[in-house]
Design a protein around this motif. Sequence first.
Motif, PDB file in Angstrom:
ATOM      1  N   SER A 154      27.767  22.240  -5.647  1.00 49.67           N
ATOM      2  CA  SER A 154      27.597  22.966  -5.253  1.00 49.67           C
ATOM      3  C   SER A 154      27.869  24.532  -5.157  1.00 49.67           C
ATOM      4  O   SER A 154      27.228  25.386  -4.267  1.00 49.67           O
ATOM      5  N   LEU A 155      27.935  24.885  -5.657  1.00 53.12           N
ATOM      6  CA  LEU A 155      27.574  26.388  -6.737  1.00 53.12           C
ATOM      7  C   LEU A 155      25.741  26.337  -6.870  1.00 53.12           C
ATOM      8  O   LEU A 155      25.832  27.257  -6.356  1.00 53.12           O
ATOM      9  N   LEU A 156      25.766  25.669  -7.536  1.00 54.83           N
ATOM     10  CA  LEU A 156      23.931  24.994  -7.288  1.00 54.83           C
ATOM     11  C   LEU A 156      23.441  25.433  -6.155  1.00 54.83           C
ATOM     12  O   LEU A 156      22.892  25.976  -5.959  1.00 54.83           O
ATOM     13  N   GLU A 157      24.108  24.879  -5.173  1.00 54.20           N
ATOM     14  CA  GLU A 157      23.413  24.564  -3.750  1.00 54.20           C
ATOM     15  C   GLU A 157      23.006  26.414  -3.500  1.00 54.20           C
ATOM     16  O   GLU A 157      22.640  26.635  -2.294  1.00 54.20           O
ATOM     17  N   LYS A 158      24.152  27.510  -3.540  1.00 51.75           N
ATOM     18  CA  LYS A 158      24.802  27.666  -2.997  1.00 51.75           C
ATOM     19  C   LYS A 158      23.912  28.870  -3.899  1.00 51.75           C
ATOM     20  O   LYS A 158      24.088  30.973  -3.458  1.00 51.75           O
ATOM     21  N   SER A 159      23.650  29.081  -4.993  1.00 49.98           N
ATOM     22  CA  SER A 159      23.130  29.920  -5.978  1.00 49.98           C
ATOM     23  C   SER A 159      21.593  30.408  -5.942  1.00 49.98           C
ATOM     24  O   SER A 159      21.105  29.208  -4.747  1.00 49.98           O
ATOM     25  N   THR A 160      21.129  31.341  -6.230  1.00 50.42           N
ATOM     26  CA  THR A 160      19.327  31.820  -5.367  1.00 50.42           C
ATOM     27  C   THR A 160      18.235  31.738  -6.909  1.00 50.42           C
ATOM     28  O   THR A 160      17.703  31.542  -6.960  1.00 50.42           O
ATOM     29  N   ILE A 161      19.026  31.012  -7.861  1.00 44.82           N
ATOM     30  CA  ILE A 161      18.304  30.542  -9.587  1.00 44.82           C
ATOM     31  C   ILE A 161      16.830  28.886  -9.009  1.00 44.82           C
ATOM     32  O   ILE A 161      17.371  28.640  -7.858  1.00 44.82           O
ATOM     33  N   ASN A 162      16.450  28.566  -9.750  1.00 45.71           N
ATOM     34  CA  ASN A 162      15.018  27.874  -8.788  1.00 45.71           C
ATOM     35  C   ASN A 162      16.117  26.613 -10.403  1.00 45.71           C
ATOM     36  O   ASN A 162      15.839  26.391 -11.374  1.00 45.71           O
ATOM     37  N   TRP A 163      16.399  25.780  -9.550  1.00 45.88           N
ATOM     38  CA  TRP A 163      17.634  24.344  -9.977  1.00 45.88           C
ATOM     39  C   TRP A 163      17.127  23.013  -9.539  1.00 45.88           C
ATOM     40  O   TRP A 163      16.154  23.072  -7.973  1.00 45.88           O
ATOM     41  N   THR A 164      17.314  21.976  -9.818  1.00 41.90           N
ATOM     42  CA  THR A 164      17.281  20.523  -9.700  1.00 41.90           C
ATOM     43  C   THR A 164      18.081  20.192  -9.803  1.00 41.90           C
ATOM     44  O   THR A 164      18.429  19.955 -11.396  1.00 41.90           O
ATOM     45  N   TYR A 165      19.360  19.424  -9.527  1.00 42.55           N
ATOM     46  CA  TYR A 165      20.441  18.315  -9.736  1.00 42.55           C
ATOM     47  C   TYR A 165      19.766  17.152  -9.729  1.00 42.55           C
ATOM     48  O   TYR A 165      19.587  16.372  -8.937  1.00 42.55           O
ATOM     49  N   MET A 166      20.208  16.313 -10.583  1.00 43.56           N
ATOM     50  CA  MET A 166      20.219  14.699 -10.428  1.00 43.56           C
ATOM     51  C   MET A 166      21.050  13.528 -10.537  1.00 43.56           C
ATOM     52  O   MET A 166      21.074  13.746 -11.631  1.00 43.56           O
ATOM     53  N   SER A 167      21.560  13.652  -9.545  1.00 39.85           N
ATOM     54  CA  SER A 167      22.576  12.592  -9.899  1.00 39.85           C
ATOM     55  C   SER A 167      21.822  10.931 -10.309  1.00 39.85           C
ATOM     56  O   SER A 167      21.067  10.317  -9.495  1.00 39.85           O
ATOM     57  N   PRO A 168      22.892  10.375 -10.957  1.00 36.04           N
ATOM     58  CA  PRO A 168      22.121   9.185 -11.283  1.00 36.04           C
ATOM     59  C   PRO A 168      22.678   7.720 -10.097  1.00 36.04           C
ATOM     60  O   PRO A 168      23.933   8.370  -9.761  1.00 36.04           O
ATOM     61  N   ALA A 169      22.502   6.611 -10.976  1.00 37.25           N
ATOM     62  CA  ALA A 169      23.347   5.806  -9.732  1.00 37.25           C
ATOM     63  C   ALA A 169      24.773   4.954  -9.652  1.00 37.25           C
ATOM     64  O   ALA A 169      25.424   6.002 -11.339  1.00 37.25           O
ATOM     65  N   ILE A 170      24.835   4.440  -9.711  1.00 36.30           N
ATOM     66  CA  ILE A 170      26.878   4.138  -9.727  1.00 36.30           C
ATOM     67  C   ILE A 170      27.112   3.956 -10.600  1.00 36.30           C
ATOM     68  O   ILE A 170      28.022   4.115 -12.362  1.00 36.30           O
ATOM     69  N   GLU A 171      26.649   3.121 -11.015  1.00 33.65           N
ATOM     70  CA  GLU A 171      26.355   2.338 -12.566  1.00 33.65           C
ATOM     71  C   GLU A 171      25.611   2.465 -13.381  1.00 33.65           C
ATOM     72  O   GLU A 171      24.019   2.553 -12.921  1.00 33.65           O
ATOM     73  N   PHE A 172      25.562   3.460 -14.435  1.00 34.88           N
ATOM     74  CA  PHE A 172      24.196   4.397 -15.274  1.00 34.88           C
ATOM     75  C   PHE A 172      24.717   3.600 -16.944  1.00 34.88           C
ATOM     76  O   PHE A 172      26.084   3.687 -17.715  1.00 34.88           O
ATOM     77  N   ASP A 173      23.950   2.659 -16.667  1.00 32.72           N
ATOM     78  CA  ASP A 173      23.832   2.226 -17.884  1.00 32.72           C
ATOM     79  C   ASP A 173      23.164   2.442 -19.176  1.00 32.72           C
ATOM     80  O   ASP A 173      22.106   2.302 -19.059  1.00 32.72           O
TER      81      ASP A 173
END
Length: 212
Positions: free
Chosen positions: A137-156
């Motif tokens: 949520s902080l990243l979404e509100k920031s002005t920086i050049n960001w990318t956030y990668m969520s894994p799948a539920i099962e991260f093997d």
Amino acid sequence: MKIGIIGATGKSGSLLAAEALKQGHDVTGIVRFVNRVRDSRIHVLESDLFELNRNTLKSFDVVINAFRAPSGKEEEHLTSVEHLIAVFEDLPDVRFMMVGGAGSLYVDLQKKIPLYTTPDFPKDFLPTAANMAKAFSLLEKSTINWTYMSPAIEFDYEGKRTGRYTLGKDNVITNTRGESYISYADYALAMIDEVKNQAFIRQRFTAVSERG
């Protein structure tokens, strides 16, 4: 590209470093203990995450944050991102990418219900998931050049690198077997591919793969 990886000796970080090298990038491991970096092709920057600043990171094209907070200190998932956002506000030309959590992915099309708030979410993972969701949520509100990668539920971690994956954005997605699954190796592939593709600037994305 010149890629710095915070936590390059961890589970995610080590595979990200290996994939980045495979794709021909110049890789620096940003670690607290130099002797834990075993691959001689990886440059080393010895530093605690909370001591990183503009001068230590300004030479990179991309910095990937693969930091994982220790058990009992899950709030560091949030405070570390607070610190890094402050650093990257002075580095508009350096891209910040983050190994995120699956808990903040939505389970409904209206994007009202994050996975970590559902009744069956494992209680042991809740402190990590909640703090990582706040960090996102902080990243979404920031002005920086960001990318956030969520894994799948099962991260093997033991899963194979199939070399194939399917991408999504803010919702839980599944593979052809209806499983929310990805191996660490395929996750690393998708992340390093995104370094080049730049398809999710100032966005979150996710990926699933088949079981190898």
